[in-house]
Write a protein that holds these residues in place. Sequence first.
Motif, PDB file in Angstrom:
ATOM      1  N   UNK A  77       0.889  -1.160   0.020  1.00 49.38           N
ATOM      2  CA  UNK A  77      -0.042  -0.051   0.016  1.00 49.38           C
ATOM      3  C   UNK A  77       0.758   1.336  -0.086  1.00 49.38           C
ATOM      4  N   UNK A  78       1.907   1.172   0.953  1.00 49.64           N
ATOM      5  CA  UNK A  78       2.824   2.345   0.813  1.00 49.64           C
ATOM      6  C   UNK A  78       3.502   2.900  -0.413  1.00 49.64           C
ATOM      7  N   UNK A  79       3.897   1.721  -1.056  1.00 44.46           N
ATOM      8  CA  UNK A  79       4.642   1.905  -2.305  1.00 44.46           C
ATOM      9  C   UNK A  79       3.625   2.174  -3.523  1.00 44.46           C
ATOM     10  N   UNK A  80       2.497   1.774  -3.310  1.00 43.64           N
ATOM     11  CA  UNK A  80       1.434   1.707  -4.344  1.00 43.64           C
ATOM     12  C   UNK A  80       0.286   2.496  -3.972  1.00 43.64           C
ATOM     13  N   UNK A  81       0.035   3.610  -3.604  1.00 43.31           N
ATOM     14  CA  UNK A  81      -1.291   3.889  -2.965  1.00 43.31           C
ATOM     15  C   UNK A  81      -2.419   3.941  -3.907  1.00 43.31           C
ATOM     16  N   UNK A 106      -2.894   1.874  -6.260  1.00 46.53           N
ATOM     17  CA  UNK A 106      -3.177   0.633  -6.682  1.00 46.53           C
ATOM     18  C   UNK A 106      -2.845   0.069  -8.100  1.00 46.53           C
ATOM     19  N   UNK A 107      -2.040   0.696  -8.579  1.00 44.51           N
ATOM     20  CA  UNK A 107      -1.696   0.312 -10.388  1.00 44.51           C
ATOM     21  C   UNK A 107      -1.151  -0.869 -10.258  1.00 44.51           C
ATOM     22  N   UNK A 108      -1.265  -1.436 -11.684  1.00 49.40           N
ATOM     23  CA  UNK A 108      -0.490  -2.804 -11.955  1.00 49.40           C
ATOM     24  C   UNK A 108       1.121  -2.472 -11.860  1.00 49.40           C
ATOM     25  N   UNK A 109       2.091  -3.299 -11.723  1.00 47.75           N
ATOM     26  CA  UNK A 109       3.321  -2.879 -11.652  1.00 47.75           C
ATOM     27  C   UNK A 109       3.689  -2.749 -12.956  1.00 47.75           C
ATOM     28  N   UNK A 110       4.530  -1.801 -13.232  1.00 48.45           N
ATOM     29  CA  UNK A 110       5.177  -1.574 -14.536  1.00 48.45           C
ATOM     30  C   UNK A 110       6.835  -1.751 -14.621  1.00 48.45           C
ATOM     31  N   UNK A 111       7.147  -2.251 -15.704  1.00 49.18           N
ATOM     32  CA  UNK A 111       8.656  -2.296 -15.788  1.00 49.18           C
ATOM     33  C   UNK A 111       9.478  -0.934 -15.763  1.00 49.18           C
ATOM     34  N   UNK A 112       9.043   0.139 -16.422  1.00 50.96           N
ATOM     35  CA  UNK A 112       9.650   1.455 -16.182  1.00 50.96           C
ATOM     36  C   UNK A 112       9.300   2.144 -14.847  1.00 50.96           C
ATOM     37  N   UNK A 113      10.163   1.925 -13.740  1.00 50.23           N
ATOM     38  CA  UNK A 113       9.935   2.375 -12.595  1.00 50.23           C
ATOM     39  C   UNK A 113      10.324   3.992 -12.524  1.00 50.23           C
ATOM     40  N   UNK A 114       9.402   4.728 -11.856  1.00 47.99           N
ATOM     41  CA  UNK A 114       9.275   6.224 -11.925  1.00 47.99           C
ATOM     42  C   UNK A 114      10.425   6.555 -10.956  1.00 47.99           C
ATOM     43  N   UNK A 115      11.101   7.529 -11.006  1.00 52.71           N
ATOM     44  CA  UNK A 115      12.242   8.102 -10.123  1.00 52.71           C
ATOM     45  C   UNK A 115      11.752   8.110  -8.717  1.00 52.71           C
TER      46      UNK A 115
END
Length: 342
Positions: free
Chosen positions: A28-32, A34-43
Amino acid sequence: MLAAKLLQQVACRLGLRAKLFSSACRIQHENPLGLPRRPDRAPQLPRRGGPIQKKPIPHVKKVLAVASGKGGVGKSTVAVNLAFSLAMLKPESLGRRVRVGILDLDIFGPSVPMLMGLQRTDEPLLTSAGAILPITNHGLPTMSMGYLLPKSESGSREDAAVVWRGLMVQKAVQQLLFDVDWSDAGHGPGLDILVVDLPPGTGDVQLTLGQLVVVNGAVIVSTPQDVALADVRRGISMFRKVSVPITGTVLNQSYFVCPSCVTPHYVFGSPTAFRTIATSLNVPVLGELPLVKGVSTGGDGGVPYILTASKEQADEDSAGGAVWRNVMQEMAVNVWQALEER
């Protein structure tokens, strides 16, 4: 408990209804959002004071932040109308209209849904890669936390509150910055300018934007009262600390012109102090907008004032309405020229 409950409502409920946020309940804290995981990680912001590398927002050429040190000065109204004024421009350098989008980063009090007439819209869709697709109205794509809040039985989101601490807000801002697809799922050319409506103050949202994103300019909005002007200096100082160029300042509700005369009435105080502050800080004054009833009426009705042009509206707002439109259009021209130089 409240934060976890709200998160579950926002994320899991959206996943069930629209089948969008399938991974909503993880980390939850890393993805508030609730989006699917994406390969291009945000900065990410460094945890121990390491160097921060700013990055551009995908499919966006220029980023313009609209901010205010104090709430209630009409910042969001200025941001939305400025975005449409920019979209009406047809610079010779482009040979076409400017492509503009609006990103509402006010997590706790989003105003863009109402100003755009989208407060009852459905939740945004996702691309096949898991990015959020903006919601469009009046020809401009927009994104806001207000679109992700759960609806009541009446279809309204007005009673939904975000109850999050700083870390959750920071992560949500990162996702809104880097997980929105402004290219229309790869079918469009992207944006020339993204207008970012910031919450008032100099907190987590402003710092996250300034540290992670290449911001090409910032417009500071104020009103003539001393209590608002006191925070103009703080806002300018904050942006300069994170190396965000100040495009200029705007004095909103500068004066009122009654229908029976053409004399400006400075109901909230003289603009002299505002001009003095701008001069002392070496910041351009982009414009001084008069107090016009139709601006408020248009915002409440979801139609930005710059888009309204009926004879009845012109008669009601008298000379003040015409001045407001002219000033806003001049602001757009000056902002575009400043952004082109960066």
